[in-house]
Design an enzyme around this catalytic site. Structure first.
Site, PDB file in Angstrom:
ATOM      1  N   ARG A 122      10.508 -34.379  46.352  1.00 28.27           N
ATOM      2  CA  ARG A 122      10.535 -34.750  44.924  1.00 28.27           C
ATOM      3  C   ARG A 122      11.736 -35.658  44.626  1.00 28.27           C
ATOM      4  NH1 ARG A 122       6.435 -32.545  45.807  1.00 28.27           N
ATOM      5  NH2 ARG A 122       5.560 -30.707  44.824  1.00 28.27           N
ATOM      6  N   SER A 180       5.254 -28.624  36.930  1.00 30.22           N
ATOM      7  CA  SER A 180       6.352 -27.753  37.381  1.00 30.22           C
ATOM      8  C   SER A 180       7.631 -28.163  36.673  1.00 30.22           C
ATOM      9  CB  SER A 180       6.565 -27.899  38.884  1.00 30.22           C
ATOM     10  OG  SER A 180       5.377 -27.634  39.555  1.00 30.22           O
ATOM     11  N   GLU A 196      12.895 -30.505  37.087  1.00 26.76           N
ATOM     12  CA  GLU A 196      12.146 -31.631  37.667  1.00 26.76           C
ATOM     13  C   GLU A 196      11.899 -32.779  36.671  1.00 26.76           C
ATOM     14  OE1 GLU A 196       8.896 -30.969  40.675  1.00 26.76           O
ATOM     15  OE2 GLU A 196       7.770 -32.145  39.216  1.00 26.76           O
TER      16      GLU A 196
END
Ligand code: FAD
Ligand code: NAP
Length: 339
Positions: A166, A239, A335
């Site tokens: 990520r 998320s 995130e």
């Protein structure tokens, strides 16, 4: 001048959390020349420029005194084809999931595990999008970005992007690179990734013995739809925390008090923990305060039940982070991109 700049625009339809903040200025960029016009406007009027795609990885904490530029450029083309593989170039504003579907319809495989991820092609390299054992980097060829500092175009190879979990070079040089188009290396011969989560089992349950990339995409769409809230119905940004990668000693310590710990050893000896599991163990699953909450089926997803502000969601996230740190000694990293 083709760029249409509007004033005082609500960003509620442009972020999947559905947070109602306003942008001082807003415009859609349909091509490179719109992008250059927006940059020139931003410099001439000394107003910050914020580039967005589908707004599915944003947490907007207040009104933006900025020109918000939404990438709306379109175009998908095969630029090279040989030996069963193709290089496909897509403009940044192409919506991601329809792009995946178009690749499958053209008989190209590689992106099927990334089905149903919201957002745009241009934002996909930002956090090296990933799902069900495949990451963007696995199908990435190169991209073209505009350097907002020099105004020059730059080609990025796979190595230049420094993709990680990520993560990418673009996440660390926030606001410098404006991604204009991305190239993918896809294959006409399917090499399927079925070993992650419930994918193989789902296909078996459906009696599919020899799955095609299309079957895999459909199965993943089904699994995702059963588990994840649809942002069109319940505001969310997927998320909310990255799965933390911790040292083996910490994972072992947690396991002693929590034998059910969901942990995945990494090639470098570290261990990836399922953040959703930690949050659920801490009792946050289904928690709601005002209109900000933790999804009842997937604790990794924070949701907006209607009129939560960005600050409401941020406050909830910070409470969860503090609790997980205290209980498990694990730091959860947010995130979505906070503005
Ligand atoms: P935005 O949210 O608009 O922008 C994200 C960041 O990228 C911002 O910092 C923005 O400034 C920057 N940016 C956007 N476009 C450009 C550009 N052209 N050039 C430079 N910078 C740019 N993510 C995963 O990795 N895997 C998943 O499985 C996944 N599932 C999700 C499920 C749901 C229901 C939701 C809501 C989100 C999910 N996400 C997932 C997160 C998100 O969809 C992805 O990160 C997606 O790539 C974000 O794209 P976007 O166009 O919406 O970006
Ligand atoms: P899940 O299958 O319930 O798994 C929970 C977590 O464990 C996942 O986050 C995943 O990490 C990890 N995991 C599961 N199987 C693994 C394996 N075989 N090897 C290594 N790690 C494994 O997760 P989910 O929430 O339903 O999501 C399914 C997939 O979609 C995941 O890949 C997830 O990342 C992705 N997704 C991402 C977002 C987002 O916004 N970023 C939103 C929804 C779904 P990874 O996250 O590293 O895969």
């Amino acid at each position: 001048m083709s760029l249409q700049i509007q004033s005082n625009v609500s960003l509620k339809p442009f972020n999947t959390f559905g947070v109602d903040v306003r942008a001082r200025l807003f415009a859609d960029a349909h091509n490179d020349s719109d992008v250059r016009e927006a940059l020139a406007y931003s410099a001439a009027h000394k107003v910050e420029l914020l580039v967005i795609g589908g707004g599915s990885n944003l947490l907007l904490s207040g009104d933006l005194d900025a020109l918000v530029l939404r990438m709306a450029s379109r175009g998908i083309r095969i630029t090279h084809e040989d030996c069963g593989a193709a290089i496909v170039e897509a403009e940044a504003g192409e919506p991601w999931h329809p792009f995946v579907q178009e690749m499958l319809a053209r008989g190209l495989s590689g992106v099927e595990n990334l089905s149903l991820i919201p957002g745009t092609v241009g934002a996909a390299p930002m956090q090296n999008i990933g799902a069900y054992g495949v990451e963007l980097k696995d199908v990435f060829h190169s991209l073209v970005a505009l350097d907002r500092e020099s105004g020059e175009l730059r080609e990025f190879s796979l190595a230049d992007c420094a993709f990680g979990y990520r993560d990418s070079v673009f996440k660390h040089q926030t606001g410098r690179w404006l991604i204009l188009r991305v190239r993918f290396k896809l294959s006409f011969a399917a090499r399927l990734h079925l070993d992650y989560g419930p994918v193989r089992q789902r296909l078996q349950e459906q009696g599919i013995q020899a799955p095609t990339p299309m079957h895999v995409s459909r199965a993943i769409c089904e699994i995702r739809s059963e588990k994840l809230p649809d942002p069109a119905v319940l505001g969310n940004a997927g998320s909310f925390f990255k799965n933390p990668i911790v040292c083996a000693e910490l994972a072992e310590r947690i396991k002693q008090t929590h034998p059910g710990l969901v942990a995945y050893p990494q090639p470098d000896g570290q261990v990836k923990l399922a953040a959703g599991w930690l949050i659920e163990q801490a009792g946050w699953k289904g928690f709601r305060e005002g209109d900000a909450g933790v999804h009842a089926l997937q604790s990794l997803v924070l949701v907006n039940y209607g009129s939560a502000s960005g600050l409401d969601l941020l406050t909830l996230a910070q409470r969860i982070q503090a609790d997980i740190l205290e209980r498990f000694g694990v730091t959860l990293e947010m995130e979505p991109n906070l503005y």
